[in-house]
Design a protein around this motif. Structure first.
Motif, mmCIF file in Angstrom:
data_model
loop_
_atom_site.group_PDB
_atom_site.id
_atom_site.type_symbol
_atom_site.label_atom_id
_atom_site.label_comp_id
_atom_site.label_asym_id
_atom_site.label_seq_id
_atom_site.Cartn_x
_atom_site.Cartn_y
_atom_site.Cartn_z
ATOM 1 N N GLY A 12 -48.506 -121.462 -14.325
ATOM 2 C CA GLY A 12 -48.605 -120.269 -15.155
ATOM 3 C C GLY A 12 -47.354 -119.428 -15.041
ATOM 4 O O GLY A 12 -46.818 -119.242 -13.945
ATOM 5 N N VAL A 13 -46.881 -118.925 -16.174
ATOM 6 C CA VAL A 13 -45.696 -118.074 -16.195
ATOM 7 C C VAL A 13 -46.170 -116.611 -16.150
ATOM 8 O O VAL A 13 -46.769 -116.111 -17.101
ATOM 9 C CB VAL A 13 -44.839 -118.336 -17.452
ATOM 10 N N LEU A 14 -45.914 -115.979 -15.013
ATOM 11 C CA LEU A 14 -46.375 -114.592 -14.812
ATOM 12 C C LEU A 14 -45.580 -113.627 -15.676
ATOM 13 O O LEU A 14 -44.424 -113.893 -15.966
ATOM 14 C CB LEU A 14 -46.226 -114.200 -13.338
ATOM 15 N N ILE A 39 -48.056 -123.213 -18.529
ATOM 16 C CA ILE A 39 -48.981 -122.357 -19.284
ATOM 17 C C ILE A 39 -48.318 -121.016 -19.584
ATOM 18 O O ILE A 39 -48.031 -120.224 -18.687
ATOM 19 C CB ILE A 39 -50.289 -122.096 -18.491
ATOM 20 N N GLU A 40 -48.092 -120.760 -20.859
ATOM 21 C CA GLU A 40 -47.458 -119.518 -21.312
ATOM 22 C C GLU A 40 -48.450 -118.703 -22.131
ATOM 23 O O GLU A 40 -49.332 -119.260 -22.787
ATOM 24 C CB GLU A 40 -46.253 -119.848 -22.203
ATOM 25 N N ASP A 41 -48.276 -117.395 -22.098
ATOM 26 C CA ASP A 41 -49.073 -116.544 -22.987
ATOM 27 C C ASP A 41 -48.530 -116.620 -24.413
ATOM 28 O O ASP A 41 -49.267 -116.812 -25.363
ATOM 29 C CB ASP A 41 -49.069 -115.086 -22.482
ATOM 30 N N ILE A 42 -47.198 -116.470 -24.535
ATOM 31 C CA ILE A 42 -46.626 -116.390 -25.881
ATOM 32 C C ILE A 42 -45.207 -116.937 -25.894
ATOM 33 O O ILE A 42 -44.443 -116.714 -24.954
ATOM 34 C CB ILE A 42 -46.683 -114.933 -26.405
HETATM 35 MG MG MG Z 1 -44.843 -114.939 -20.795
#
Ligand code: MG
Ligand code: IMP
Length: 176
Positions: free
Chosen positions: A40-42, A97-100
Motif C-alpha cells: 500500500g502506498v501511504l 495498491i494506490e488510492d489514485i
Molecule cells: Mg497515493
C-alpha cells in the motif's frame, strides 16, 4: 473556517460493490500463488487496502511504502522514498495498491524502484485514475474507476489532510 460538504461522486455502496469485484478478480488471478504481497502506498491507500485485503480469498501479506515529492524544492515531480517495505520482495508476487493515479509519476517511480528488486511478478491496482492528467504511461492491472479532472476526497483521500474518513468519495472546489 466553515468546511463545505463535498459533492458525492461515488457512494459508499458503489465503492463497496467495486471493491468486491476487484477482490474477486484478484483472488481468481492469484489463486495458484503461494502468497501475494500487497504494498500500500501511504497515506491515501489505507482504507481501500483495508477493505480490499479483507475480501481477498488468497494468502496475502501487507506491506506499506511512503513517498514524498520534492515539489517547491528541486525539480517538480521528483520523488523520494520516505518509508520502505519491512521485508525483501525479491522472488515474491507483488501488487501495488494506490488510492489514485493522477499524473502517474508516483506509480511510475514505484514500478521502477520495486521492479529493480526482481519480484516474481509486479502488478498495479488503483481505486481511481484521472486519465486526462496522465503524463507517465503506467499500466494499471486492476482499476476501480476512471474519473474526470477533479480533486476528490474521502475513503482515504484528503484535501490538506481533511475528509479522509468520509465513507464516500466526493469532490471539492479548490476554493472551498
Ligand atoms: Mg497515493
Ligand atoms: P501522481 O500524480 O499520479 O503521482 O499522484 C500523486 C498523489 O497525489 C496520489 O497518490 C494522491 O495521494 C495525490 N492525489 C492526486 N490527485 C488527488 C485527488 O484528487 N485527491 C486526493 N489526492 C490526490
Amino acid at each position: 473556517m466553515m468546511l463545505k460538504e463535498p459533492e458525492v461522486l461515488f457512494s459508499e455502496e458503489i465503492i463497496q460493490e467495486r471493491v468486491r469485484e476487484l477482490a474477486s478478480r484478484i483472488s481468481a488471478d492469484y489463486s495458484e500463488t503461494e502468497e501475494l504481497v500487497l504494498i500500500g502506498v501511504l497515506r491515501g491507500c489505507y482504507i481501500f487496502l483495508a477493505d480490499l485485503s479483507r475480501r481477498l480469498k488468497i494468502p496475502r501479506r501487507i506491506e506499506f511504502i511512503a513517498v514524498s515529492s520534492y515539489e517547491h524544492k528541486t525539480t517538480p515531480g521528483t520523488l523520494r522514498l520516505i518509508m520502505d517495505t519491512r521485508t525483501d520482495i525479491t522472488g515474491k508476487h507483488v501488487l501495488i495498491i494506490e488510492d489514485i493515479v493522477d499524473t502517474g509519476q508516483t506509480l511510475h517511480y514505484l514500478l521502477d524502484m520495486l521492479g529493480a528488486r526482481k519480484p516474481a511478478s509486479l502488478k498495479t491496482c488503483t481505486l481511481l485514475r484521472k486519465p486526462d492528467r496522465l503524463v507517465k504511461d503506467v499500466h494499471i492491472d486492476y482499476l476501480g474507476f476512471d474519473i474526470p479532472d477533479l480533486w476528490v476526497v474521502g475513503y482515504g483521500l484528503d484535501y490538506a489532510d481533511r475528509y479522509r474518513a468520509l465513507p464516500y468519495i466526493g469532490f471539492v472546489n479548490e476554493e472551498s
